[in-house]
Design an enzyme around this catalytic site. Structure first.
Site, PDB file in Angstrom:
ATOM      1  N   TYR A 142       2.990  17.096  36.515  1.00 51.75           N
ATOM      2  CA  TYR A 142       3.390  17.590  35.189  1.00 51.75           C
ATOM      3  C   TYR A 142       2.927  19.029  34.953  1.00 51.75           C
ATOM      4  CZ  TYR A 142       5.285  13.411  32.938  1.00 51.75           C
ATOM      5  OH  TYR A 142       6.077  12.358  32.563  1.00 51.75           O
ATOM      6  N   LYS A 192       0.365   7.005  46.233  1.00 44.10           N
ATOM      7  CA  LYS A 192       1.184   6.907  47.445  1.00 44.10           C
ATOM      8  C   LYS A 192       0.402   7.577  48.575  1.00 44.10           C
ATOM      9  CE  LYS A 192       5.220   6.183  48.058  1.00 44.10           C
ATOM     10  NZ  LYS A 192       5.840   5.066  48.845  1.00 44.10           N
ATOM     11  N   ASP A 225       4.739   2.086  44.636  1.00 48.53           N
ATOM     12  CA  ASP A 225       6.028   1.366  44.680  1.00 48.53           C
ATOM     13  C   ASP A 225       5.791  -0.139  44.776  1.00 48.53           C
ATOM     14  OD1 ASP A 225       4.982   1.742  47.237  1.00 48.53           O
ATOM     15  OD2 ASP A 225       6.930   2.023  48.207  1.00 48.53           O
ATOM     16  N   ASP A 249       3.597   7.391  34.055  1.00 51.84           N
ATOM     17  CA  ASP A 249       4.734   7.495  33.139  1.00 51.84           C
ATOM     18  C   ASP A 249       5.728   6.373  33.443  1.00 51.84           C
ATOM     19  OD1 ASP A 249       6.380   8.705  31.164  1.00 51.84           O
ATOM     20  OD2 ASP A 249       7.549   9.661  32.757  1.00 51.84           O
ATOM     21  N   ASP A 253       6.248   2.496  31.307  1.00 52.10           N
ATOM     22  CA  ASP A 253       7.524   2.068  30.714  1.00 52.10           C
ATOM     23  C   ASP A 253       7.917   0.699  31.253  1.00 52.10           C
ATOM     24  OD1 ASP A 253       7.952   4.321  29.140  1.00 52.10           O
ATOM     25  OD2 ASP A 253      10.055   4.509  29.750  1.00 52.10           O
TER      26      ASP A 253
HETATM   27  C1  IPM Z   1       5.575   9.642  27.620  1.00 55.42           C
HETATM   28  C2  IPM Z   1       6.827  10.446  27.544  1.00 55.42           C
HETATM   29  C3  IPM Z   1       6.475  11.900  27.786  1.00 55.42           C
HETATM   30  C4  IPM Z   1       5.990  12.022  29.204  1.00 55.42           C
HETATM   31  C5  IPM Z   1       7.594  12.901  27.470  1.00 55.42           C
HETATM   32  C6  IPM Z   1       8.106  12.752  26.067  1.00 55.42           C
HETATM   33  C7  IPM Z   1       7.131  14.312  27.722  1.00 55.42           C
HETATM   34  O1  IPM Z   1       7.783   9.953  28.426  1.00 55.42           O
HETATM   35  O2  IPM Z   1       4.646   9.911  26.840  1.00 55.42           O
HETATM   36  O3  IPM Z   1       5.517   8.713  28.429  1.00 55.42           O
HETATM   37  O4  IPM Z   1       6.784  12.148  30.146  1.00 55.42           O
HETATM   38  O5  IPM Z   1       4.777  11.990  29.387  1.00 55.42           O
HETATM   39 MG    MG Z   2       7.221   8.140  29.410  1.00 54.11          MG
END
Ligand code: IPM
Ligand code: MG
Length: 368
Positions: A142, A192, A225, A249, A253
């Site tokens: 990032y 990884k 993975d 990230d 999710d």
């Molecule tokens: C998160 C989001 C952010 C990220 C975006 C909005 C920059 O997806 O907080 O997980 O990628 O970190």
């Molecule tokens: Mg995210």
């Protein structure tokens, strides 16, 4: 003046709507528990760009560095899709994380009993699930340099750099081991190491910190993975997962969706302790700005309300009040109160964002 300061950044999309419900909980804490906060509010994301031409004004950044905790709604929206990368709404959030040095991002993935049927996985795989993903938040791909889109010969190349220093890995590893000691004493570290040198170093440093400082915690390592696969196969094998910025990230999710309730999950991003002993901290829901439903009273305010509960626990040492809010949320869900995102296939009448907030306040009243 109280000795608890809070900067509220509602942001874009559904951010302001869900934050309005958090305001009710803050008012309740003051009125019914005698726990008051100095609350200030400011802009972040697209709304800040509209006013200032930048997604985070320097004054707002300075305020964020002064307060005990920042509470953020969400940033972004289609209106800003074509903006230059440097002023996109997301840059406001990334700047906050970086300049506050919030290196440990705590993302609990918890399956609420009342919602176990909502998962895309079978109920017995997710019922009772309670894991904590700790994502490194201020380094890795990032932020690594060099980055950019360059011209090489007669074509363009896009470049990002995965880079981790030993101390960056060690400090987030410590956060994970500390967290594990308060939970089920198990950490799984994901990288990884089979293809990335930064992953090799990650694995070594996590192991060294473990052996030196936390030998009592059970530690395992997994390729990220395979970790993703295991998370969908049998998520209950995990307690704390520690991983880098990008894998964190993705995996967070994935884990959030397992619980069937992306609209319900809070997060805390913590840095080093300030002079008063409280960690630098930003709290935000895991969900985004959901521009498609913004302004319609459909948003679920629970993730943002639970983020405030995390603030009570991690910034203000008010774990008992945090648990009170969490129980109120569970109660309301058990009573069948549902926002639109939580309506099952059998339908029913959803409550609005405001009504959900009111029901949680009523459950808090009943807790006294
Ligand atoms: C998160 C989001 C952010 C990220 C975006 C909005 C920059 O997806 O907080 O997980 O990628 O970190
Ligand atoms: Mg995210």
């Amino acid at each position: 003046m109280t000795n608890r300061s809070l900067l509220i950044l509602p942001g874009d999309g559904i951010g302001p709507e869900v934050m309005a419900e958090v305001r009710k909980i803050i008012a309740w804490m003051d009125a019914r528990r005698g726990i008051a906060f100095d609350v200030s509010e400011d802009l972040v994301g697209g709304c800040a760009y509209d006013v200032h031409g930048t997604p985070l004004h320097d004054d707002t950044m300075a305020k964020a560095l002064e307060v005990d905790a920042v509470l953020l709604g969400a940033v972004g929206g289609p209106k800003y899709d074509n903006l230059d990368f440097s002023v996109k709404p997301e840059r406001g959030l990334l700047r906050l994380r970086k300049e506050m040095d919030l290196y440990a991002n705590l993302r609990p993935a918890q399956c609420f009993d009342a919602l176990a049927d909502f998962s895309s996985l079978k109920k017995d795989i997710v019922a009772g699930l309670d894991i904590m993903i700790i994502r490194e938040l201020t380094s890795g791909v990032y932020f690594g340099e060099p980055r950019g889109i360059f011209t090489e010969g007669n074509e363009r190349v896009g470049v990002n750099t995965q880079r981790y220093t030993e101390s960056e890995i060690a400090r987030v590893a410590r956060s994970a081991f500390e967290m594990a000691r308060k939970r089920n004493n198990k950490v799984c570290s994901m990288e990884k190491a089979n293809v990335m040198e930064s992953g090799v170093l990650w694995r070594q440093v996590v192991q060294e910190v473990h052996d030196r400082e936390y030998p009592d915690v059970e530690l395992s390592h997994m390729y990220a993975d395979a970790g993703a696969m295991q998370l969908t196969r049998w998520p209950k094998q995990f307690d704390v997962i520690v991983t880098d910025n990008l894998f964190g990230d993705l995996l967070s999710d994935l884990a959030a969706m397992l619980t069937g309730s992306l609209g319900m999950l809070p997060s805390a991003s913590l840095g080093a302790p300030m002079a008063n002993g409280r960690p630098k901290a930003l709290y935000e829901p895991v969900h985004g700005s959901a521009p498609d439903i913004a302004g319609q009273g459909k948003a679920n305010p629970i993730a943002c309300i639970l983020s405030f509960a995390m603030a009570l626990r991690y910034s203000f040492d008010l774990g008992i009040e945090a648990a009170r809010i969490e129980r109120a949320v569970e109660q309301v869900l058990a009573d069948g109160v549902r926002t639109a995102d939580l309506m099952g296939p059998d339908g029913g009448t959803p409550v609005t964002t405001t009504q959900m907030g009111d029901r949680i306040v009523a459950a808090l009243d009943a807790s006294l």
